[in-house]
Scaffold this active site. Structure first.
Site, PDB file in Angstrom:
ATOM      1  N   ASP A 172       0.833  -1.205   0.000  1.00  0.00           N
ATOM      2  CA  ASP A 172       0.000   0.000   0.000  1.00  0.00           C
ATOM      3  C   ASP A 172       0.868   1.255   0.000  1.00  0.00           C
ATOM      4  O   ASP A 172       0.550   2.243  -0.661  1.00  0.00           O
ATOM      5  CB  ASP A 172      -0.920   0.011   1.232  1.00  0.00           C
ATOM      6  CG  ASP A 172      -1.824  -1.199   1.257  1.00  0.00           C
ATOM      7  OD1 ASP A 172      -2.238  -1.647   0.175  1.00  0.00           O
ATOM      8  OD2 ASP A 172      -2.100  -1.705   2.355  1.00  0.00           O
ATOM      9  N   HIS A 199      -5.605  -3.263   5.609  1.00  0.00           N
ATOM     10  CA  HIS A 199      -5.296  -3.703   4.246  1.00  0.00           C
ATOM     11  C   HIS A 199      -6.549  -4.248   3.556  1.00  0.00           C
ATOM     12  O   HIS A 199      -6.552  -5.317   2.978  1.00  0.00           O
ATOM     13  CB  HIS A 199      -4.169  -4.747   4.281  1.00  0.00           C
ATOM     14  CG  HIS A 199      -3.652  -5.125   2.921  1.00  0.00           C
ATOM     15  ND1 HIS A 199      -3.055  -4.226   2.065  1.00  0.00           N
ATOM     16  CD2 HIS A 199      -3.659  -6.307   2.264  1.00  0.00           C
ATOM     17  CE1 HIS A 199      -2.707  -4.844   0.952  1.00  0.00           C
ATOM     18  NE2 HIS A 199      -3.060  -6.116   1.044  1.00  0.00           N
TER      19      HIS A 199
HETATM   20  N1  LIG Z   1      -0.496  -8.482   2.253  1.00  0.00           N
HETATM   21  C1  LIG Z   1      -0.294  -8.230   0.973  1.00  0.00           C
HETATM   22  O1  LIG Z   1       0.110  -7.132   0.579  1.00  0.00           O
HETATM   23  C2  LIG Z   1      -0.551  -9.292  -0.036  1.00  0.00           C
HETATM   24  C3  LIG Z   1      -1.180 -10.443   0.343  1.00  0.00           C
HETATM   25  N2  LIG Z   1      -1.387 -11.432  -0.562  1.00  0.00           N
HETATM   26  C4  LIG Z   1      -2.006 -12.655  -0.061  1.00  0.00           C
HETATM   27  O2  LIG Z   1      -0.994 -13.646   0.066  1.00  0.00           O
HETATM   28  C5  LIG Z   1      -1.582 -14.943  -0.043  1.00  0.00           C
HETATM   29  C6  LIG Z   1      -0.799 -15.790  -1.032  1.00  0.00           C
HETATM   30  O3  LIG Z   1      -0.938 -15.283  -2.334  1.00  0.00           O
HETATM   31  P1  LIG Z   1      -0.222 -16.037  -3.566  1.00  0.00           P
HETATM   32  O4  LIG Z   1       1.172 -16.372  -3.200  1.00  0.00           O
HETATM   33  O5  LIG Z   1      -0.483 -15.231  -4.751  1.00  0.00           O
HETATM   34  O6  LIG Z   1      -1.069 -17.386  -3.622  1.00  0.00           O
HETATM   35  P2  LIG Z   1      -0.582 -18.794  -4.235  1.00  0.00           P
HETATM   36  O7  LIG Z   1      -1.793 -19.631  -4.368  1.00  0.00           O
HETATM   37  O8  LIG Z   1       0.252 -18.548  -5.449  1.00  0.00           O
HETATM   38  O9  LIG Z   1       0.382 -19.366  -3.119  1.00  0.00           O
HETATM   39  C7  LIG Z   1      -0.063 -19.744  -1.867  1.00  0.00           C
HETATM   40  C8  LIG Z   1       0.827 -20.848  -1.375  1.00  0.00           C
HETATM   41  O10 LIG Z   1       0.398 -21.191  -0.067  1.00  0.00           O
HETATM   42  C9  LIG Z   1       0.548 -22.602   0.045  1.00  0.00           C
HETATM   43  N3  LIG Z   1      -0.243 -23.097   1.158  1.00  0.00           N
HETATM   44  C10 LIG Z   1      -1.579 -23.302   1.242  1.00  0.00           C
HETATM   45  N4  LIG Z   1      -1.904 -23.786   2.450  1.00  0.00           N
HETATM   46  C11 LIG Z   1      -0.750 -23.865   3.153  1.00  0.00           C
HETATM   47  C12 LIG Z   1      -0.420 -24.297   4.457  1.00  0.00           C
HETATM   48  N5  LIG Z   1      -1.338 -24.748   5.301  1.00  0.00           N
HETATM   49  N6  LIG Z   1       0.864 -24.246   4.834  1.00  0.00           N
HETATM   50  C13 LIG Z   1       1.825 -23.802   4.001  1.00  0.00           C
HETATM   51  N7  LIG Z   1       1.576 -23.379   2.741  1.00  0.00           N
HETATM   52  C14 LIG Z   1       0.305 -23.430   2.332  1.00  0.00           C
HETATM   53  C15 LIG Z   1       0.115 -23.148  -1.307  1.00  0.00           C
HETATM   54  O11 LIG Z   1       0.588 -24.467  -1.510  1.00  0.00           O
HETATM   55  C16 LIG Z   1       0.760 -22.129  -2.237  1.00  0.00           C
HETATM   56  O12 LIG Z   1       2.062 -22.509  -2.630  1.00  0.00           O
HETATM   57  C17 LIG Z   1      -3.028 -14.702  -0.442  1.00  0.00           C
HETATM   58  O13 LIG Z   1      -3.858 -14.792   0.685  1.00  0.00           O
HETATM   59  C18 LIG Z   1      -3.011 -13.287  -0.981  1.00  0.00           C
HETATM   60  O14 LIG Z   1      -4.269 -12.654  -0.896  1.00  0.00           O
HETATM   61  C19 LIG Z   1      -0.968 -11.327  -1.849  1.00  0.00           C
HETATM   62  C20 LIG Z   1      -0.364 -10.178  -2.276  1.00  0.00           C
HETATM   63  C21 LIG Z   1      -0.114  -9.070  -1.413  1.00  0.00           C
HETATM   64  O1  LIG Z   2      -5.342  -7.675  -3.586  1.00  0.00           O
HETATM   65  C1  LIG Z   2      -4.948  -8.824  -3.332  1.00  0.00           C
HETATM   66  O2  LIG Z   2      -5.662  -9.825  -3.408  1.00  0.00           O
HETATM   67  C2  LIG Z   2      -3.554  -9.019  -2.873  1.00  0.00           C
HETATM   68  C3  LIG Z   2      -3.216  -7.871  -2.053  1.00  0.00           C
HETATM   69  O3  LIG Z   2      -3.470  -7.834  -0.871  1.00  0.00           O
HETATM   70  C4  LIG Z   2      -2.740  -6.683  -2.740  1.00  0.00           C
HETATM   71  O4  LIG Z   2      -2.324  -6.767  -3.915  1.00  0.00           O
HETATM   72  O5  LIG Z   2      -2.763  -5.611  -2.114  1.00  0.00           O
END
Ligand SMILES: NC(=O)C1=CN([C@@H]2O[C@H](COP(=O)(O)OP(=O)(O)OC[C@H]3O[C@@H](n4cnc5c(N)ncnc54)[C@H](O)[C@@H]3O)[C@@H](O)[C@H]2O)C=CC1
Ligand SMILES: O=C([O-])CC(=O)C(=O)O
Length: 216
Positions: A172, A199
């Site tokens: 952000d 967020h």
């Molecule tokens: N805070 C932020 O700024 C952001 C948050 N996110 C969040 O991060 C999370 C992950 O996003 P991506 O990597 O794109 O998803 P993704 O689906 O590409 O990766 C998620 C990973 O978590 C693993 N996983 C699922 N359950 C698990 C468990 N119990 N233990 C260990 N690993 C486990 C999966 O196998 C997968 O490799 C989402 O909830 C997304 O919304 C994403 C981007 C920015």
């Molecule tokens: O928007 C989403 O799902 C992932 C996230 O938190 C971001 O990009 O800020």
């Protein structure tokens, strides 16, 4: 929530730190195989302050660890499969959690709660048991809810320290700086926009009144 200015000051403080403890920084990434986990692991491998990297995922972590370990920095990298969570957390100082499902088009971050709440709860329970003094950085959405879940689990385990639990909202801050710089023509690196709140759409509040680029 972590702002860029806080990150800068932490980086500055850590440069001033030169004890052997500061040189032993073991970091775990839980969810290391995913879209966020893989590039995050790569960046951590490049970080000179990280001496050891534990990459855990329910799918594919050993393979990701093998790839990341080839980067030519000194830190050790180990991948842990689904049944080795406790081993992955042994001795870690920092745990970063990007585990869980991401949004699909049309979903809000809140729509992820039902799936990600229990994932984060179980990971937090393991951290509380194995590495209760670690700093925990929660990326999994909805961050506004997953951070309180981690806190509640640690509290129940009797090891909660609010100074060690963070929601990662750096995106952000980065976005605010980038978007404002596109309007004002300023250098994004010099454009500091404090962002407060949480967020989710309504709770991300960039304080434009506090920036040097905007005159009111
Ligand atoms: N805070 C932020 O700024 C952001 C948050 N996110 C969040 O991060 C999370 C992950 O996003 P991506 O990597 O794109 O998803 P993704 O689906 O590409 O990766 C998620 C990973 O978590 C693993 N996983 C699922 N359950 C698990 C468990 N119990 N233990 C260990 N690993 C486990 C999966 O196998 C997968 O490799 C989402 O909830 C997304 O919304 C994403 C981007 C920015
Ligand atoms: O928007 C989403 O799902 C992932 C996230 O938190 C971001 O990009 O800020």
């Amino acid at each position: 929530m972590l702002s860029r200015s806080v990150l800068r000051s932490l980086t500055h403080s850590s440069r001033l730190f030169s004890t052997s403890a500061a040189r032993q920084q073991k970091v775990a990434v839980l969810g290391a195989g995913g879209g966020i986990g893989q590039p995050l692991s790569l960046l951590l491998k490049l970080d000179p302050y990280v001496t050891s990297l534990s990459l855990y995922d329910i799918r594919g972590a050993p393979g990701v660890a093998a790839d990341v370990s080839h980067i030519d920095t000194a830190s050790e990298v180990t991948g842990y499969p689904a049944d080795k969570l406790d081993e992955a957390l042994e001795g870690v100082k920092v745990v970063v959690i990007p585990a869980g499902v991401p949004r699909k088009p049309g979903m809000t971050r809140d729509d992820l709660f039902n799936t990600n709440a229990s994932i984060v709860r179980d990971l937090a329970a393991a951290i509380g048991r194995v590495s209760p003094e670690a700093h925990i950085l929660v990326i999994s959405n909805p961050v506004n809810s997953t951070v309180p879940i981690v806190s509640a689990v640690l509290e129940k385990a009797g090891v909660y320290d609010p100074r060690r639990v963070f929601g990662v909202t750096t995106l952000d801050v980065v976005r605010a700086a980038r978007f404002l710089s596109q309007i004002t023509g300023s250098n994004p690196q010099d454009t500091v926009v404090p962002v407060v709140g949480g967020h989710s759409g309504a709770t991300i509040v960039p304080l434009l009144s506090q920036t040097e680029q905007v005159r009111w």
